[in-house]
Write a protein that holds these residues in place. Structure first.
Motif, PDB file in Angstrom:
ATOM      1  N   LYS A   5       0.833  -1.205   0.000  1.00 21.81           N
ATOM      2  CA  LYS A   5       0.000   0.000   0.000  1.00 21.81           C
ATOM      3  C   LYS A   5       0.863   1.249   0.000  1.00 21.81           C
ATOM      4  N   VAL A   6       1.949   1.268   0.787  1.00 20.79           N
ATOM      5  CA  VAL A   6       2.836   2.430   0.834  1.00 20.79           C
ATOM      6  C   VAL A   6       3.490   2.643  -0.531  1.00 20.79           C
ATOM      7  N   ILE A   7       3.983   1.569  -1.132  1.00 23.70           N
ATOM      8  CA  ILE A   7       4.638   1.688  -2.439  1.00 23.70           C
ATOM      9  C   ILE A   7       3.634   2.149  -3.489  1.00 23.70           C
ATOM     10  N   GLU A   8       2.416   1.637  -3.428  1.00 24.46           N
ATOM     11  CA  GLU A   8       1.372   2.062  -4.371  1.00 24.46           C
ATOM     12  C   GLU A   8       1.111   3.556  -4.237  1.00 24.46           C
ATOM     13  N   MET A   9       1.070   4.062  -3.009  1.00 27.36           N
ATOM     14  CA  MET A   9       0.829   5.496  -2.798  1.00 27.36           C
ATOM     15  C   MET A   9       2.022   6.336  -3.243  1.00 27.36           C
ATOM     16  N   ILE A  10       3.226   5.808  -3.108  1.00 21.39           N
ATOM     17  CA  ILE A  10       4.413   6.537  -3.562  1.00 21.39           C
ATOM     18  C   ILE A  10       4.396   6.654  -5.081  1.00 21.39           C
ATOM     19  N   LEU A  11       4.105   5.546  -5.756  1.00 20.05           N
ATOM     20  CA  LEU A  11       4.186   5.525  -7.208  1.00 20.05           C
ATOM     21  C   LEU A  11       3.015   6.231  -7.893  1.00 20.05           C
ATOM     22  N   ASP A  12       1.852   6.266  -7.254  1.00 22.55           N
ATOM     23  CA  ASP A  12       0.685   6.887  -7.869  1.00 22.55           C
ATOM     24  C   ASP A  12       0.088   7.911  -6.907  1.00 22.55           C
ATOM     25  N   PRO A  13       0.370   9.185  -7.127  1.00 22.12           N
ATOM     26  CA  PRO A  13      -0.148  10.212  -6.217  1.00 22.12           C
ATOM     27  C   PRO A  13      -1.677  10.234  -6.152  1.00 22.12           C
ATOM     28  N   PHE A  27       0.736   7.356   6.325  1.00 21.41           N
ATOM     29  CA  PHE A  27       1.604   7.323   5.145  1.00 21.41           C
ATOM     30  C   PHE A  27       2.837   8.211   5.352  1.00 21.41           C
ATOM     31  N   LEU A  28       2.627   9.437   5.855  1.00 22.84           N
ATOM     32  CA  LEU A  28       3.751  10.342   6.101  1.00 22.84           C
ATOM     33  C   LEU A  28       4.693   9.785   7.170  1.00 22.84           C
ATOM     34  N   ALA A  29       4.131   9.120   8.184  1.00 25.57           N
ATOM     35  CA  ALA A  29       4.963   8.513   9.223  1.00 25.57           C
ATOM     36  C   ALA A  29       5.818   7.398   8.632  1.00 25.57           C
ATOM     37  N   GLN A  30       5.247   6.626   7.732  1.00 29.12           N
ATOM     38  CA  GLN A  30       6.019   5.562   7.067  1.00 29.12           C
ATOM     39  C   GLN A  30       7.171   6.170   6.277  1.00 29.12           C
ATOM     40  N   ASN A  33       9.918   7.430   8.712  1.00 30.52           N
ATOM     41  CA  ASN A  33      10.598   6.400   9.499  1.00 30.52           C
ATOM     42  C   ASN A  33      11.399   5.415   8.657  1.00 30.52           C
ATOM     43  N   SER A  34      11.242   5.434   7.331  1.00 31.08           N
ATOM     44  CA  SER A  34      11.932   4.460   6.494  1.00 31.08           C
ATOM     45  C   SER A  34      12.767   5.173   5.429  1.00 31.08           C
ATOM     46  N   PRO A  35      14.096   5.030   5.518  1.00 28.41           N
ATOM     47  CA  PRO A  35      14.946   5.641   4.488  1.00 28.41           C
ATOM     48  C   PRO A  35      14.675   5.057   3.097  1.00 28.41           C
ATOM     49  N   GLU A  36      14.294   3.779   3.046  1.00 29.63           N
ATOM     50  CA  GLU A  36      13.990   3.138   1.761  1.00 29.63           C
ATOM     51  C   GLU A  36      12.771   3.795   1.113  1.00 29.63           C
ATOM     52  N   TYR A  37      11.706   3.976   1.888  1.00 26.70           N
ATOM     53  CA  TYR A  37      10.505   4.607   1.354  1.00 26.70           C
ATOM     54  C   TYR A  37      10.782   6.064   0.963  1.00 26.70           C
ATOM     55  N   TRP A  38      11.568   6.774   1.796  1.00 26.18           N
ATOM     56  CA  TRP A  38      11.852   8.176   1.508  1.00 26.18           C
ATOM     57  C   TRP A  38      12.648   8.308   0.206  1.00 26.18           C
ATOM     58  N   ALA A  39      13.639   7.455  -0.002  1.00 17.74           N
ATOM     59  CA  ALA A  39      14.425   7.488  -1.236  1.00 17.74           C
ATOM     60  C   ALA A  39      13.533   7.177  -2.436  1.00 17.74           C
ATOM     61  N   MET A  40      12.651   6.198  -2.298  1.00 15.34           N
ATOM     62  CA  MET A  40      11.736   5.846  -3.379  1.00 15.34           C
ATOM     63  C   MET A  40      10.799   7.018  -3.681  1.00 15.34           C
ATOM     64  N   TYR A  41      10.330   7.694  -2.628  1.00 12.38           N
ATOM     65  CA  TYR A  41       9.436   8.849  -2.797  1.00 12.38           C
ATOM     66  C   TYR A  41      10.152   9.968  -3.555  1.00 12.38           C
ATOM     67  N   GLU A  42      11.394  10.267  -3.162  1.00 18.28           N
ATOM     68  CA  GLU A  42      12.156  11.332  -3.838  1.00 18.28           C
ATOM     69  C   GLU A  42      12.428  10.983  -5.299  1.00 18.28           C
ATOM     70  N   GLN A  43      12.770   9.733  -5.577  1.00 17.43           N
ATOM     71  CA  GLN A  43      13.018   9.318  -6.958  1.00 17.43           C
ATOM     72  C   GLN A  43      11.749   9.425  -7.797  1.00 17.43           C
TER      73      GLN A  43
END
Length: 168
Positions: A5-13, A27-30, A33-43
């Motif tokens: 669900k987090v990855i789906e929200m990152i990839l599709d606004p 979602f913002l807390a995830q 708290n996760s460098p992996e999710y944050w890097a994916m979000y920035e990319q």
């Protein structure tokens, strides 16, 4: 909130929850708290920004005509009918290869089923004979059961003797 669900929200606004909702805060807390999710979000944000700046090139005036001409000249074009297949055996083989493989596989499965099929024999009727042969595992259990019955019969006889005649 699960990973998919987090990855789906990152990839599709468009799939993100409304701002200020409990799900949006989760979602913002995830993300925080996760460098992996944050890097994916920035990319992904960089991809969306690059796509916003991209301007597609208009095709040339004769693009469609040239495309259709190339398709017509293509050797991978499917044959028009049975006579063209017979005239071009190599092309016929290339276009029919998947069908031949599927047909051969079906034929092998049917042949295997025929070879391994063994009809069931009709059960032989039971005929009572003088003795029945019983396997060793059951014969011990049967002997134990008969011994128990004999012991109970002896016990009953002792009880009847103890009560005496006429007290039953």
């Amino acid at each position: 909130m699960d990973r998919e669900k987090v990855i789906e929200m990152i990839l599709d606004p468009g799939r993100r929850p409304a701002a200020g909702s409990a799900e949006h805060r989760a979602f913002l807390a995830q993300l925080e708290n996760s460098p992996e999710y944050w890097a994916m979000y920035e990319q992904q944000q960089a991809v969306w920004e690059a796509l916003a700046l991209w301007e597609p090139v208009e095709p040339s005036a004769g693009f469609d005509r040239g495309l259709y001409e190339r398709i017509e000249r293509s050797p991978a074009r499917a044959p028009a009918g049975i006579w063209s297949w017979l005239g071009r055996p190599a092309e016929w083989f290339v276009t029919m290869r998947p069908g031949l493989a599927a047909g051969l596989a079906a034929l092998l499965l049917i042949a295997g089923a025929i070879v391994t099929y063994q009809p069931r024999r009709a059960a032989e009727p039971f005929t009572a004979r003088g003795s029945i042969e019983i396997g060793p595992a059951y014969s011990e259990e049967i002997e134990q059961a008969l011994d128990d019955i004999e012991m109970l019969a002896d016990f009953e006889a002792l009880v009847l003797e103890a009560e005496g005649p006429g007290k039953s």
